[in-house]
Scaffold this active site. Structure first.
Site, PDB file in Angstrom:
ATOM      1  N   GLU A 116      38.998  75.423  51.712  1.00 32.63           N
ATOM      2  CA  GLU A 116      37.644  75.514  51.187  1.00 32.63           C
ATOM      3  C   GLU A 116      36.630  75.076  52.249  1.00 32.63           C
ATOM      4  OE1 GLU A 116      38.316  74.932  46.398  1.00 32.63           O
ATOM      5  OE2 GLU A 116      37.918  73.122  47.583  1.00 32.63           O
ATOM      6  N   CYS A 129      30.145  72.336  55.765  1.00 30.17           N
ATOM      7  CA  CYS A 129      31.294  71.443  55.845  1.00 30.17           C
ATOM      8  C   CYS A 129      32.544  72.301  55.952  1.00 30.17           C
ATOM      9  CB  CYS A 129      31.350  70.541  54.611  1.00 30.17           C
ATOM     10  SG  CYS A 129      32.769  69.438  54.551  1.00 30.17           S
ATOM     11  N   CYS A 136      46.354  67.908  53.841  1.00 26.38           N
ATOM     12  CA  CYS A 136      46.072  66.752  54.694  1.00 26.38           C
ATOM     13  C   CYS A 136      47.289  65.850  54.711  1.00 26.38           C
ATOM     14  CB  CYS A 136      44.853  65.992  54.174  1.00 26.38           C
ATOM     15  SG  CYS A 136      44.279  64.682  55.293  1.00 26.38           S
ATOM     16  N   CYS A 140      44.712  59.597  51.738  1.00 23.96           N
ATOM     17  CA  CYS A 140      43.715  58.587  51.348  1.00 23.96           C
ATOM     18  C   CYS A 140      43.618  58.594  49.822  1.00 23.96           C
ATOM     19  CB  CYS A 140      42.367  58.893  51.980  1.00 23.96           C
ATOM     20  SG  CYS A 140      42.396  58.807  53.794  1.00 23.96           S
ATOM     21  N   CYS A 143      40.714  60.314  47.767  1.00 23.50           N
ATOM     22  CA  CYS A 143      40.335  61.676  48.151  1.00 23.50           C
ATOM     23  C   CYS A 143      41.228  62.705  47.474  1.00 23.50           C
ATOM     24  CB  CYS A 143      40.440  61.807  49.679  1.00 23.50           C
ATOM     25  SG  CYS A 143      40.025  63.452  50.303  1.00 23.50           S
ATOM     26  N   CYS A 366      31.850  65.499  48.312  1.00 22.87           N
ATOM     27  CA  CYS A 366      32.697  64.802  49.277  1.00 22.87           C
ATOM     28  C   CYS A 366      33.947  64.247  48.603  1.00 22.87           C
ATOM     29  CB  CYS A 366      31.891  63.667  49.906  1.00 22.87           C
ATOM     30  SG  CYS A 366      32.785  62.730  51.138  1.00 22.87           S
TER      31      CYS A 366
END
Length: 389
Positions: A116, A129, A136, A140, A143, A366
């Protein structure tokens, strides 16, 4: 009639895309790689520099991806290009438009994987962005992207391709130097850790900064890292862009839980790398991103520790209200608590703007990015179990 308050989903299949074949993709090649490719395809060396400039301008300055439309190239040369190369961008599966104007693109890349990208319009600028990996590896805990395992790195073409397709969607090609840019800034804050895919990110951003193409200043590009310490100095030396640190905690104990990479490179090592960052100055400050998690990292004591930790580093601190996602193990700090935290940071002489959540209604804020196929594969219960609830 469409509800004016509801997010809009659009298919962008009207944007022409070359079919994915085994031919080399010109998008993402550096100038040197493009030169070598053209010479390898039979272009005389004496003509190579001129041909590189022409093809480069068509793709990155004019947004033209059809060789037949590159009209200042001789027809035999265009035929050769079409037979031996392709110009392919990621496929836009859907575009969602938030009530605040934010645009989120779901993109399909080679292999059928999805990432995305998010465009955020503001009064004085427009920021894209972009993602650097499918999934990933950092996990984290606050997230949403971190709940999707790493699949693979993106290629330079897949990274810069996100910029090109956004410019397509905005109709922003061949503008003069005095024309207002709708896409004026790039942030590497999408899916993935960009410093775990440094070479591809560097090559893609060098294309974005090329004055004969997209022509963005290095100061218009910000790379956000969770703390891959050995690659931070390299970023300054080889790319020279602005640096943002996904910080989020003031003790190693808390940061180990929020940002597990801290177990490898702790706060002390990370901050030393920041102090050593090339080009660091009051005019080119490091941004410390700090997501505000209720009862976790938002006390007055945390604020005082934060300003003490970064003492001597030209910096600003972005306070980010936590953006929830299904199964998230955290809650957003209250507005009052965020303001109190910010007051302490401001009093210490650091700018601490509170980032206004954008695109929450389309999961574009975010920390919320995650490919649609991965979301569909997992139930809310599965996501919660992975988050340790």
């Amino acid at each position: 009639m469409t509800d004016a308050t509801a997010p809009i989903t659009q298919d962008l299949m009207t944007i022409k895309r070359a079919p994915i074949t085994g031919l080399p993709n010109l998008v993402g090649m550096t100038r040197l790689q493009l030169r070598d490719a053209l010479i390898g395809a039979g272009t005389p060396e004496k003509q190579a520099k001129m041909r590189v400039g022409q093809v480069w301008s068509w793709i990155y300055n004019k947004g033209v991806y059809d060789f037949d439309a590159m009209t200042n190239l001789a027809k035999p040369f265009r035929t050769m290009l079409a037979e031996q190369f392709r110009v392919t961008l990621p496929e836009v599966v859907t575009k969602q438009v938030s009530t605040d104007g934010t645009r989120k693109y779901l993109l399909r890349i080679e292999g059928g994987h999805e990432v995305e990208a998010v465009y955020i319009p503001e009064k004085d600028r427009g920021t894209l962005c972009i993602s650097s990996q499918v999934g990933c590896t950092l996990t984290c805990s606050f997230c949403h992207t971190g709940t999707q395992k790493l699949v693979r790195n993106l290629t330079p073409g897949e990274i810069i391709g996100q910029v090109l397709l956004c410019r397509d969607d905005l109709g922003e090609w061949e503008k003069g130097p005095d024309d207002k840019r709708l896409l004026s800034n790039i942030v590497l804050m999408g899916m993935g850790e960009p410093l775990y895919n440094f070479d591809a990110v560097r090559d893609a951003m060098k294309i974005a900064m090329d004055p004969e193409g997209v022509a963005l200043s290095r100061r218009r590009i910000t790379l956000s890292t969770s703390g891959v310490v050995p690659e931070i100095a390299r970023t300054g030396d080889e790319l020279g862009c602005m640096l943002a640190i996904s910080f989020h905690a003031t003790t190693d104990e808390v940061r180990n839980k929020l940002v597990p990479i801290n177990k490898r490179w702790n706060i002390e090592a990370l901050l030393q790398a920041c102090r050593d960052y090339p080009r660091l100055s009051n005019s080119e400050r490091i941004t410390f991103e700090y997501v505000m998690l209720r009862g976790i990292n938002d006390t007055d004591e945390d604020a005082r520790r934060l300003v003490k930790l970064i003492e001597g580093i030209p910096a600003k601190i972005n306070l980010i209200p936590f953006n929830p996602w299904p199964g998230a193990p955290y809650e957003r700090s209250t507005r009052k608590r965020i303001e109190a935290f910010g007051d302490i940071v401001n009093a210490a002489g650091y700018a601490s703007p509170v980032r206004r959540p954008r695109g929450e209604d389309i999961m574009a804020a975010c920390g919320q990015l995650k490919s649609a196929t991965e979301r569909a594969r997992k139930s809310r219960k599965q996501i919660a179990e992975e988050a340790g609830l």
